[in-house]
Design a protein around this motif. Structure first.
Motif, short mmCIF file in Angstrom:
data_model
loop_
_atom_site.label_atom_id
_atom_site.label_comp_id
_atom_site.label_asym_id
_atom_site.label_seq_id
_atom_site.Cartn_x
_atom_site.Cartn_y
_atom_site.Cartn_z
N ASN A 1 0.96 -1.16 -0.28
CA ASN A 1 -0.51 0.13 -0.31
C ASN A 1 0.81 1.22 -0.19
O ASN A 1 1.40 1.68 1.22
CB ASN A 1 -0.44 0.03 1.29
N PRO A 2 0.95 1.74 -1.11
CA PRO A 2 1.92 2.99 -1.27
C PRO A 2 1.18 4.30 -0.18
O PRO A 2 2.04 4.80 0.45
CB PRO A 2 1.42 3.72 -2.64
N ARG A 3 0.72 3.94 0.27
CA ARG A 3 0.18 5.27 1.10
C ARG A 3 0.63 4.94 2.81
O ARG A 3 1.07 5.97 3.75
CB ARG A 3 -1.60 5.35 1.69
N GLU A 4 1.52 3.77 3.26
CA GLU A 4 1.72 3.46 4.44
C GLU A 4 3.21 3.41 3.45
O GLU A 4 4.35 3.04 5.01
CB GLU A 4 1.36 1.72 4.50
N HIS A 5 3.95 3.34 2.65
CA HIS A 5 5.31 3.89 2.76
C HIS A 5 5.84 4.63 2.04
O HIS A 5 6.58 5.22 0.99
CB HIS A 5 5.80 2.04 1.81
N ILE A 6 5.30 5.89 2.29
CA ILE A 6 6.02 7.85 2.01
C ILE A 6 7.03 8.59 2.37
O ILE A 6 7.41 7.66 4.17
CB ILE A 6 4.44 8.43 2.08
N GLN A 7 8.21 8.67 1.81
CA GLN A 7 9.50 8.75 2.19
C GLN A 7 9.15 10.79 1.73
O GLN A 7 9.32 10.24 0.13
CB GLN A 7 10.87 8.24 1.75
N LEU A 8 9.28 11.55 2.47
CA LEU A 8 9.25 12.73 1.14
C LEU A 8 10.10 13.89 1.26
O LEU A 8 11.40 12.76 1.68
CB LEU A 8 8.52 14.18 2.76
N ASP A 9 10.69 14.45 0.10
CA ASP A 9 11.84 14.69 0.01
C ASP A 9 12.59 15.72 1.18
O ASP A 9 11.49 16.22 2.38
CB ASP A 9 12.04 16.16 -0.66
N ALA A 10 12.88 15.97 1.75
CA ALA A 10 13.84 17.11 2.92
C ALA A 10 13.78 18.57 2.52
O ALA A 10 13.83 18.93 1.68
CB ALA A 10 15.58 17.24 2.38
N PRO A 11 13.12 18.82 3.32
CA PRO A 11 12.90 20.44 3.39
C PRO A 11 13.44 21.35 3.25
O PRO A 11 15.15 21.45 3.37
CB PRO A 11 11.86 20.39 5.66
N LEU A 12 13.45 22.57 2.34
CA LEU A 12 14.50 23.32 1.51
C LEU A 12 14.87 24.58 2.20
O LEU A 12 13.42 25.25 2.81
CB LEU A 12 13.95 23.50 -0.31
N ASP A 13 15.77 25.68 1.58
CA ASP A 13 15.41 26.86 2.65
C ASP A 13 15.15 27.38 3.66
O ASP A 13 14.54 27.76 4.07
CB ASP A 13 14.59 27.54 1.48
N ILE A 14 15.96 26.19 4.58
CA ILE A 14 15.60 27.02 5.80
C ILE A 14 16.87 27.96 6.05
O ILE A 14 18.11 28.04 5.48
CB ILE A 14 16.35 25.52 6.33
N GLN A 15 16.01 29.04 6.45
CA GLN A 15 16.66 30.45 6.90
C GLN A 15 16.30 30.09 8.14
O GLN A 15 15.30 29.71 9.44
CB GLN A 15 16.19 31.56 7.01
N SER A 16 16.95 32.20 8.99
CA SER A 16 17.03 32.47 10.20
C SER A 16 17.28 33.09 10.96
O SER A 16 17.59 34.16 9.79
CB SER A 16 17.94 31.54 11.24
#
Length: 219
Positions: free
Chosen positions: A24-39
């Protein structure tokens, strides 16, 4: 769900191997890493923000983030970790958690919230890092604060004391001279009496001089 199989020619024979009998694809998701982190760091807090891409809107609302930050010169193995309670791509770190004059590095990663039943995922890769440093807090001298406090208290106390001197000298003119202890210098010699007409001006002059000297010291 889906059945995932692997087919191929092995040692001259065609074979098929079932890898996942029900996938089931819904149970095996891996997202891309967050981008453009700023502070952006101030004397009271540090604000961090970032963005996520290639995430469907229905997943963006149920994302969970983990923040790691550490002193820039140390290893990530000793970094502090926080699982953020909000799905918003931002967080604030209070200045009390940061040491003054020390540079910090921070990074984030994301996944679908563990409280979500319809989707399951693994943590994404860590984002790139952002470096920040708490702004110096302007230090107000304790001595300056005490001086200002004494100045505010000294004015009304001086006024009350002047009223007391006036009333005391008024009574002295009817009976005898009763100058306070710290104003005994206003007399010529011990045991020598001055006229009531001269006592109050001398007391007032001496006390005014004391006020001026004290205010000069407080400054």
């Amino acid at each position: 769900g889906y059945r995932v199989s692997l087919q191929g020619n092995f040692f001259g024979h065609n074979h098929s191997y079932t890898i996942f009998p029900e996938y089931n694809p819904r149970e095996h998701i891996q997202l891309d890493a967050p981008l453009d982190i700023q502070s952006n760091a101030t004397a009271s807090k540090c604000r961090l923000w970032w963005s996520v891409r290639n995430v469907p809107w229905y997943l963006a609302e149920i994302l969970q983030y983990e923040l790691q930050y550490k002193e820039h010169s140390t290893s990530w193995e000793v970094a502090l970790s926080k699982t953020l309670p909000s799905s918003l791509p931002q967080v604030e770190i209070e200045a009390t958690e940061l040491r003054s004059g020390i540079a910090y590095a921070a990074r984030v990663r994301c996944k679908v919230s563990e409280n979500e039943d319809s989707y399951h995922s693994q943590w994404s890769e860590w984002s790139q890092t952002t470096v920040f440093q708490r702004a110096d807090v302007p230090e107000v001298s304790e001595k300056l604060l005490n001086t200002k406090t004494m100045q505010f208290l000294f004015i009304p106390l001086s006024f009350v004391t002047l009223l007391y001197l006036f009333w005391n000298c008024k009574l002295s003119s009817r009976t005898h001279i009763n100058c306070p202890f710290f104003l005994k210098r206003c007399f010529l010699t011990l045991g020598q009496k001055a006229s009531p007409a001269l006592t109050f001006p001398r007391q007032l002059l001496f006390f005014s001089h004391s006020i001026v000297c004290t205010m000069g010291i407080l400054r």
